[in-house]
Design a protein around this motif. Structure first.
Motif, short mmCIF file in Angstrom:
data_model
loop_
_atom_site.label_atom_id
_atom_site.label_comp_id
_atom_site.label_asym_id
_atom_site.label_seq_id
_atom_site.Cartn_x
_atom_site.Cartn_y
_atom_site.Cartn_z
N SER A 197 31.24 -102.71 22.67
CA SER A 197 31.12 -102.60 21.22
C SER A 197 30.52 -103.90 20.71
N GLY A 198 29.88 -103.81 19.55
CA GLY A 198 29.35 -105.01 18.94
C GLY A 198 27.84 -105.02 18.89
N GLU A 199 27.32 -106.17 18.52
CA GLU A 199 25.89 -106.34 18.35
C GLU A 199 25.34 -107.16 19.51
N PRO A 200 24.56 -106.55 20.42
CA PRO A 200 24.01 -107.31 21.54
C PRO A 200 22.94 -108.29 21.07
N ARG A 201 22.78 -109.37 21.84
CA ARG A 201 21.74 -110.38 21.58
C ARG A 201 21.03 -110.69 22.89
N ALA A 202 19.72 -110.78 22.85
CA ALA A 202 18.94 -111.12 24.03
C ALA A 202 19.21 -112.57 24.41
N GLN A 203 19.61 -112.79 25.64
CA GLN A 203 19.93 -114.13 26.14
C GLN A 203 19.43 -114.27 27.58
N ASP A 204 19.48 -115.46 28.13
CA ASP A 204 19.22 -115.74 29.54
C ASP A 204 17.85 -115.21 29.95
N ASP A 205 17.81 -114.26 30.89
CA ASP A 205 16.55 -113.71 31.40
C ASP A 205 15.95 -112.66 30.48
N ALA A 206 16.62 -112.34 29.39
CA ALA A 206 16.14 -111.31 28.46
C ALA A 206 15.26 -111.95 27.38
N LYS A 207 14.01 -111.55 27.33
CA LYS A 207 13.08 -112.03 26.30
C LYS A 207 13.34 -111.31 24.98
N ASN A 208 13.71 -110.04 25.09
CA ASN A 208 13.95 -109.20 23.93
C ASN A 208 14.98 -108.15 24.33
N LEU A 209 15.45 -107.41 23.35
CA LEU A 209 16.49 -106.43 23.61
C LEU A 209 16.25 -105.22 22.72
N ALA A 210 16.57 -104.04 23.24
CA ALA A 210 16.43 -102.81 22.45
C ALA A 210 17.68 -101.96 22.62
N ILE A 211 18.09 -101.35 21.53
CA ILE A 211 19.17 -100.37 21.55
C ILE A 211 18.48 -99.02 21.42
N VAL A 212 18.61 -98.18 22.45
CA VAL A 212 17.80 -96.97 22.52
C VAL A 212 18.63 -95.74 22.88
N SER A 213 18.08 -94.60 22.49
CA SER A 213 18.59 -93.33 23.00
C SER A 213 17.74 -92.98 24.22
N LEU A 214 18.22 -92.07 25.04
CA LEU A 214 17.46 -91.71 26.24
C LEU A 214 16.14 -91.03 25.92
N GLY A 215 16.01 -90.46 24.74
CA GLY A 215 14.77 -89.81 24.34
C GLY A 215 13.78 -90.74 23.68
N ASP A 216 14.12 -92.02 23.56
CA ASP A 216 13.28 -92.96 22.82
C ASP A 216 13.21 -94.30 23.56
N LEU A 217 12.72 -94.26 24.79
CA LEU A 217 12.66 -95.48 25.60
C LEU A 217 11.44 -96.31 25.23
N PRO A 218 11.58 -97.64 25.24
CA PRO A 218 10.44 -98.50 24.89
C PRO A 218 9.53 -98.73 26.09
N GLY A 219 8.25 -98.84 25.87
CA GLY A 219 7.28 -99.31 26.85
C GLY A 219 7.53 -99.00 28.31
N GLU A 220 6.86 -99.77 29.13
CA GLU A 220 6.93 -99.61 30.59
C GLU A 220 8.25 -100.15 31.14
N LEU A 221 8.84 -99.38 32.04
CA LEU A 221 10.10 -99.78 32.67
C LEU A 221 9.82 -100.50 33.98
N ALA A 222 10.62 -101.54 34.25
CA ALA A 222 10.48 -102.32 35.48
C ALA A 222 11.21 -101.62 36.63
N PHE A 223 10.86 -102.05 37.83
CA PHE A 223 11.53 -101.60 39.06
C PHE A 223 11.52 -100.06 39.14
#
Length: 152
Positions: free
Chosen positions: A96-122
């Motif tokens: 619960s709560g508001e996530p924040r991009a930290q450490d190795d994360a340049k940015n962060l997204a809160i998404v539904s499975l039907g609305d994924l951002p850009g290219e996925l790694a790995f």
């Protein structure tokens, strides 16, 4: 006697935000190569439980304290990580709560499975397909071991 070379071990965490009705998940945009959007996670430290690594990595990358709920699966394709053979345990967790991009994360997204951002790694597109099935059926990732293949 020299120690044999073995794959690296990682832990990845599908974080469901349970304080939102649609239970979206958290993805990170990777700061370092390979770039792209990814499930939060990272390498297990020597002497660390894989589950502890999952909880630690979630906190380090998203600032969220998570509760592990299930093991989605083990992903071990030798080609899944362009940096080298890495095996990952993927967990489903709640937070619960508001996530924040930290450490190795340049940015962060809160998404539904039907609305994924850009290219996925790995192999995270495959992992997210397994997660989608898990949310629909409650069944963990299918085994992909090919018994007809010669693994020697």
């Amino acid at each position: 006697m020299p120690r044999p070379e073995t794959p690296l071990i990682a832990a990845d965490i599908l974080i469901e935000l349970i304080d939102r009705p649609e239970r979206p998940i958290v993805l990170i945009e990777r700061r370092f190569p390979p770039h792209g959007w990814a499930i939060p996670g990272g390498f297990v430290d020597v002497g660390e439980w894989v589950e502890s690594a999952a909880v630690r990595e979630a906190l380090e990358e998203t600032s969220l304290k998570v509760n592990l709920r299930a093991l989605l699966g083990i992903y071990s394709d030798p080609l899944r990580d362009p940096r080298g053979h890495t095996v990952t345990a993927v967990y489903v967790a709640e937070a619960s709560g508001e996530p924040r991009a930290q450490d190795d994360a340049k940015n962060l997204a809160i998404v539904s499975l039907g609305d994924l951002p850009g290219e996925l790694a790995f192999d995270h597109a495959l992992v997210l397909d397994d997660y989608r099935r898990f949310r629909e059926t409650g069944v963990a990732a299918p085994l992909r071991f090919d018994t007809d293949r010669d693994f020697t």
